[in-house]
Design a protein around this motif. Structure first.
Motif, PDB file in Angstrom:
ATOM      1  N   ASP A  57      -3.795   9.353  10.212  1.00  0.00           N
ATOM      2  CA  ASP A  57      -3.514   9.943  11.517  1.00  0.00           C
ATOM      3  C   ASP A  57      -2.170   9.405  11.999  1.00  0.00           C
ATOM      4  OD1 ASP A  57      -3.356  10.704  14.178  1.00  0.00           O
ATOM      5  OD2 ASP A  57      -5.404  10.112  14.672  1.00  0.00           O
ATOM      6  N   ILE A  58      -1.197  10.273  12.177  1.00  0.00           N
ATOM      7  CA  ILE A  58       0.152   9.818  12.539  1.00  0.00           C
ATOM      8  C   ILE A  58       0.218   9.208  13.930  1.00  0.00           C
ATOM      9  CG2 ILE A  58       1.271  11.503  11.022  1.00  0.00           C
ATOM     10  CD1 ILE A  58       2.043  12.972  13.713  1.00  0.00           C
ATOM     11  N   THR A  59      -0.831   9.403  14.756  1.00  0.00           N
ATOM     12  CA  THR A  59      -0.842   8.815  16.091  1.00  0.00           C
ATOM     13  C   THR A  59      -1.538   7.458  16.105  1.00  0.00           C
ATOM     14  OG1 THR A  59      -2.922   9.876  16.779  1.00  0.00           O
ATOM     15  CG2 THR A  59      -0.883  11.120  17.119  1.00  0.00           C
ATOM     16  N   ASP A  60      -2.031   7.022  14.961  1.00  0.00           N
ATOM     17  CA  ASP A  60      -2.683   5.715  14.823  1.00  0.00           C
ATOM     18  C   ASP A  60      -1.628   4.696  14.412  1.00  0.00           C
ATOM     19  OD1 ASP A  60      -4.014   3.417  13.885  1.00  0.00           O
ATOM     20  OD2 ASP A  60      -5.772   4.571  13.280  1.00  0.00           O
ATOM     21  N   GLU A  61      -1.225   3.847  15.343  1.00  0.00           N
ATOM     22  CA  GLU A  61      -0.130   2.912  15.109  1.00  0.00           C
ATOM     23  C   GLU A  61      -0.367   2.034  13.886  1.00  0.00           C
ATOM     24  OE1 GLU A  61       2.211  -0.730  17.455  1.00  0.00           O
ATOM     25  OE2 GLU A  61       0.730   0.527  18.501  1.00  0.00           O
ATOM     26  N   VAL A  62      -1.582   1.533  13.736  1.00  0.00           N
ATOM     27  CA  VAL A  62      -1.904   0.655  12.606  1.00  0.00           C
ATOM     28  C   VAL A  62      -1.849   1.422  11.293  1.00  0.00           C
ATOM     29  CG1 VAL A  62      -3.689  -0.797  11.553  1.00  0.00           C
ATOM     30  CG2 VAL A  62      -3.285  -0.898  14.020  1.00  0.00           C
ATOM     31  N   ALA A  63      -2.402   2.644  11.290  1.00  0.00           N
ATOM     32  CA  ALA A  63      -2.412   3.460  10.073  1.00  0.00           C
ATOM     33  C   ALA A  63      -0.995   3.808   9.620  1.00  0.00           C
ATOM     34  CB  ALA A  63      -3.221   4.735  10.303  1.00  0.00           C
ATOM     35  N   VAL A  64      -0.116   4.056  10.571  1.00  0.00           N
ATOM     36  CA  VAL A  64       1.282   4.362  10.241  1.00  0.00           C
ATOM     37  C   VAL A  64       1.933   3.166   9.566  1.00  0.00           C
ATOM     38  CG1 VAL A  64       3.546   4.964  11.170  1.00  0.00           C
ATOM     39  CG2 VAL A  64       1.500   6.052  12.102  1.00  0.00           C
ATOM     40  N   LYS A  65       1.715   1.981  10.111  1.00  0.00           N
ATOM     41  CA  LYS A  65       2.279   0.769   9.518  1.00  0.00           C
ATOM     42  C   LYS A  65       1.742   0.549   8.105  1.00  0.00           C
ATOM     43  CE  LYS A  65       3.117  -1.682  13.875  1.00  0.00           C
ATOM     44  NZ  LYS A  65       2.731  -2.840  14.714  1.00  0.00           N
ATOM     45  N   GLN A  66       0.473   0.841   7.906  1.00  0.00           N
ATOM     46  CA  GLN A  66      -0.114   0.691   6.575  1.00  0.00           C
ATOM     47  C   GLN A  66       0.494   1.680   5.586  1.00  0.00           C
ATOM     48  OE1 GLN A  66      -4.275   1.201   7.554  1.00  0.00           O
ATOM     49  NE2 GLN A  66      -4.592  -0.990   7.895  1.00  0.00           N
ATOM     50  N   ALA A  67       0.777   2.894   6.043  1.00  0.00           N
ATOM     51  CA  ALA A  67       1.400   3.897   5.180  1.00  0.00           C
ATOM     52  C   ALA A  67       2.786   3.443   4.740  1.00  0.00           C
ATOM     53  CB  ALA A  67       1.490   5.237   5.917  1.00  0.00           C
ATOM     54  N   PHE A  68       3.550   2.881   5.658  1.00  0.00           N
ATOM     55  CA  PHE A  68       4.891   2.397   5.302  1.00  0.00           C
ATOM     56  C   PHE A  68       4.821   1.169   4.396  1.00  0.00           C
ATOM     57  CE2 PHE A  68       6.461   5.324   8.442  1.00  0.00           C
ATOM     58  CZ  PHE A  68       7.756   5.605   8.015  1.00  0.00           C
ATOM     59  N   SER A  69       3.792   0.361   4.567  1.00  0.00           N
ATOM     60  CA  SER A  69       3.607  -0.779   3.665  1.00  0.00           C
ATOM     61  C   SER A  69       3.340  -0.291   2.252  1.00  0.00           C
ATOM     62  CB  SER A  69       2.435  -1.648   4.139  1.00  0.00           C
ATOM     63  OG  SER A  69       2.732  -2.274   5.363  1.00  0.00           O
ATOM     64  N   GLN A  70       2.589   0.798   2.139  1.00  0.00           N
ATOM     65  CA  GLN A  70       2.309   1.377   0.826  1.00  0.00           C
ATOM     66  C   GLN A  70       3.586   1.930   0.195  1.00  0.00           C
ATOM     67  OE1 GLN A  70      -1.137   3.924   0.749  1.00  0.00           O
ATOM     68  NE2 GLN A  70      -0.526   4.911  -1.178  1.00  0.00           N
ATOM     69  N   ILE A  71       4.424   2.576   1.001  1.00  0.00           N
ATOM     70  CA  ILE A  71       5.702   3.079   0.492  1.00  0.00           C
ATOM     71  C   ILE A  71       6.561   1.925  -0.006  1.00  0.00           C
ATOM     72  CG2 ILE A  71       7.881   4.177   1.166  1.00  0.00           C
ATOM     73  CD1 ILE A  71       6.253   5.909   3.116  1.00  0.00           C
ATOM     74  N   MET A  72       6.577   0.857   0.755  1.00  0.00           N
ATOM     75  CA  MET A  72       7.370  -0.310   0.375  1.00  0.00           C
ATOM     76  C   MET A  72       6.873  -0.904  -0.940  1.00  0.00           C
ATOM     77  SD  MET A  72       9.947  -2.084   1.169  1.00  0.00           S
ATOM     78  CE  MET A  72      10.686  -3.635   0.703  1.00  0.00           C
ATOM     79  N   GLN A  73       5.565  -0.988  -1.105  1.00  0.00           N
ATOM     80  CA  GLN A  73       4.996  -1.549  -2.327  1.00  0.00           C
ATOM     81  C   GLN A  73       5.237  -0.643  -3.536  1.00  0.00           C
ATOM     82  OE1 GLN A  73       0.859  -2.214  -1.430  1.00  0.00           O
ATOM     83  NE2 GLN A  73       1.303  -3.694   0.200  1.00  0.00           N
ATOM     84  N   ASN A  74       5.140   0.663  -3.304  1.00  0.00           N
ATOM     85  CA  ASN A  74       5.255   1.611  -4.419  1.00  0.00           C
ATOM     86  C   ASN A  74       6.700   1.887  -4.812  1.00  0.00           C
ATOM     87  OD1 ASN A  74       2.498   1.792  -4.261  1.00  0.00           O
ATOM     88  ND2 ASN A  74       2.450   3.825  -3.354  1.00  0.00           N
ATOM     89  N   SER A  75       7.562   2.076  -3.801  1.00  0.00           N
ATOM     90  CA  SER A  75       8.926   2.536  -4.066  1.00  0.00           C
ATOM     91  C   SER A  75       9.998   1.511  -3.704  1.00  0.00           C
ATOM     92  CB  SER A  75       9.194   3.840  -3.296  1.00  0.00           C
ATOM     93  OG  SER A  75       8.206   4.814  -3.569  1.00  0.00           O
ATOM     94  N   GLY A  76       9.717   0.724  -2.695  1.00  0.00           N
ATOM     95  CA  GLY A  76      10.690  -0.272  -2.263  1.00  0.00           C
ATOM     96  C   GLY A  76      11.826   0.290  -1.441  1.00  0.00           C
ATOM     97  N   LYS A  77      11.856   1.623  -1.269  1.00  0.00           N
ATOM     98  CA  LYS A  77      12.920   2.221  -0.466  1.00  0.00           C
ATOM     99  C   LYS A  77      12.493   3.590   0.029  1.00  0.00           C
ATOM    100  CE  LYS A  77      15.544   4.957  -3.798  1.00  0.00           C
ATOM    101  NZ  LYS A  77      16.909   5.411  -4.133  1.00  0.00           N
ATOM    102  N   LEU A  78      13.267   4.122   0.959  1.00  0.00           N
ATOM    103  CA  LEU A  78      13.020   5.464   1.493  1.00  0.00           C
ATOM    104  C   LEU A  78      14.371   6.079   1.824  1.00  0.00           C
ATOM    105  CD1 LEU A  78      10.695   7.404   2.361  1.00  0.00           C
ATOM    106  CD2 LEU A  78      10.987   6.502   4.680  1.00  0.00           C
ATOM    107  N   ASP A  79      14.631   7.261   1.265  1.00  0.00           N
ATOM    108  CA  ASP A  79      15.916   7.932   1.486  1.00  0.00           C
ATOM    109  C   ASP A  79      15.876   8.932   2.627  1.00  0.00           C
ATOM    110  OD1 ASP A  79      17.421   6.831  -0.870  1.00  0.00           O
ATOM    111  OD2 ASP A  79      15.782   7.805  -1.945  1.00  0.00           O
ATOM    112  N   GLY A  80      14.700   9.511   2.873  1.00  0.00           N
ATOM    113  CA  GLY A  80      14.625  10.543   3.895  1.00  0.00           C
ATOM    114  C   GLY A  80      13.280  10.576   4.587  1.00  0.00           C
TER     115      GLY A  80
END
Length: 241
Positions: A57-80
Motif C-alpha cells: 500500500d503506497i500510503t503505508d509509510e512503513v511498507a514504502v520504506k520496506q519496499a525501498f529497502s528491498q530495492i536497495m538489497q536487490n539492485s543497490g540503485k534506482l535510476d527512475g
C-alpha cells in the motif's frame, strides 16, 4: 532509450502505470512494478522478463520504506521513479467529505512525496536520476465537482517544480505529465453525454490511450530528455488549449 536502467513504477497494476511498465521494459529497463493488486502485478510480471513485483500500500509509510529497502538489497540503485498511483473521487464542493479529501491527498500527493524522498536518497549516490509524477489537467485548470482531486494534483505540480530546483544540482531531473481524458478504469464512469462533452472540448476530438502517456513518461526518464526538468507536460489532445 532505457537500456540497463532500473525504474520503479507505482500504480502499475492498471491504466497508465501498467502501460508505462510495459513501455519501459520495451525500452530495455528493469522494472519494479508496485501496487496493491498482487494478482494483477503477477500477471504483468509474466509479460516482463526483467521485472520484480512489489505489492504494498503506497500510503503505508512503513511498507514504502520496506519496499525501498528491498530495492536497495536487490539492485543497490534506482535510476527512475514514476509516481503513477492515484485515486479520483468526484463530488461537489459542498458535498465533499474531508475523509475523501484526505484519502486523495494521501494517495496522490503524500505517497508521491515519500517515494520521491526515498528515491532521491538512492539517486544521490550516483548523482543521476529522473522522477516523473503523474499530475493532471484538472490540477492545472480546475474542474467542477473535482475540487479535492484538483487540490491533490495541484499540490503535486508544486512539488514537481520545487524538487526540480532543489535536486538539479544533484543531477536529478523532476518532471510531470498532465494527462487529459484517458481511457482507463479511472475514467470509465464517464459515459454518454459527460464523456462526449469532454472529448468534444479537446483539439483532437478523442480520448487518449494509456500508451500515449507512457511514451512521454519513458522519454522523460531517458537521457534524450537530459536538459528537461521542472516541466509539467500536457498529454491531453489539446484539452488545455
Amino acid at each position: 532509450m532505457l537500456n540497463d536502467k532500473i525504474i520503479l513504477i507505482t500504480g502499475a497494476s492498471s491504466g497508465i502505470g501498467y502501460a508505462t511498465a510495459l513501455e519501459c521494459a520495451k525500452q530495455g529497463a528493469f522494472v519494479y512494478i508496485a501496487g496493491r493488486n498482487s494478482e494483477a502485478l503477477q500477471e504483468l510480471h509474466l509479460q516482463i522478463e526483467k521485472s520484480s513485483v512489489l505489492a504494498y500500500d503506497i500510503t503505508d509509510e512503513v511498507a514504502v520504506k520496506q519496499a525501498f529497502s528491498q530495492i536497495m538489497q536487490n539492485s543497490g540503485k534506482l535510476d527512475g521513479l514514476v509516481n503513477c498511483a492515484g485515486v479520483m473521487l468526484d463530488a461537489g464542493f459542498a458535498m465533499t467529505r474531508l475523509s475523501d479529501l484526505q484519502h486523495q491527498l494521501n494517495t496522490n500527493t503524500v505517497a508521491a512525496y515519500q517515494h520521491a524522498q526515498l528515491a532521491t536518497r538512492l539517486m544521490t549516490k550516483q548523482r543521476c536520476g529522473s522522477i516523473v509524477n503523474l499530475c493532471s489537467a484538472v490540477g492545472e485548470q480546475g474542474s467542477v465537482g473535482q475540487s479535492a482531486y484538483a487540490t491533490s494534483k495541484a499540490a503535486l505540480s508544486g512539488l514537481t517544480k520545487s524538487l526540480s530546483k532543489e535536486l538539479g544540482s544533484l543531477g536529478i531531473r523532476v518532471n510531470a505529465v498532465a494527462p487529459g481524458f484517458i481511457d482507463t478504469a479511472m475514467t470509465s464512469s464517464y459515459q454518454g453525454e459527460s464523456r462526449q462533452q469532454i472529448v468534444t472540448n479537446s483539439a483532437l476530438g478523442r480520448a487518449g490511450q494509456a500508451q500515449e502517456v507512457a511514451h512521454v513518461i519513458c522519454f522523460l526518464l531517458s537521457q534524450q530528455a537530459s536538459f528537461i526538468s521542472g516541466q509539467i507536460i500536457a498529454v491531453d489532445g489539446g484539452l488545455s488549449l
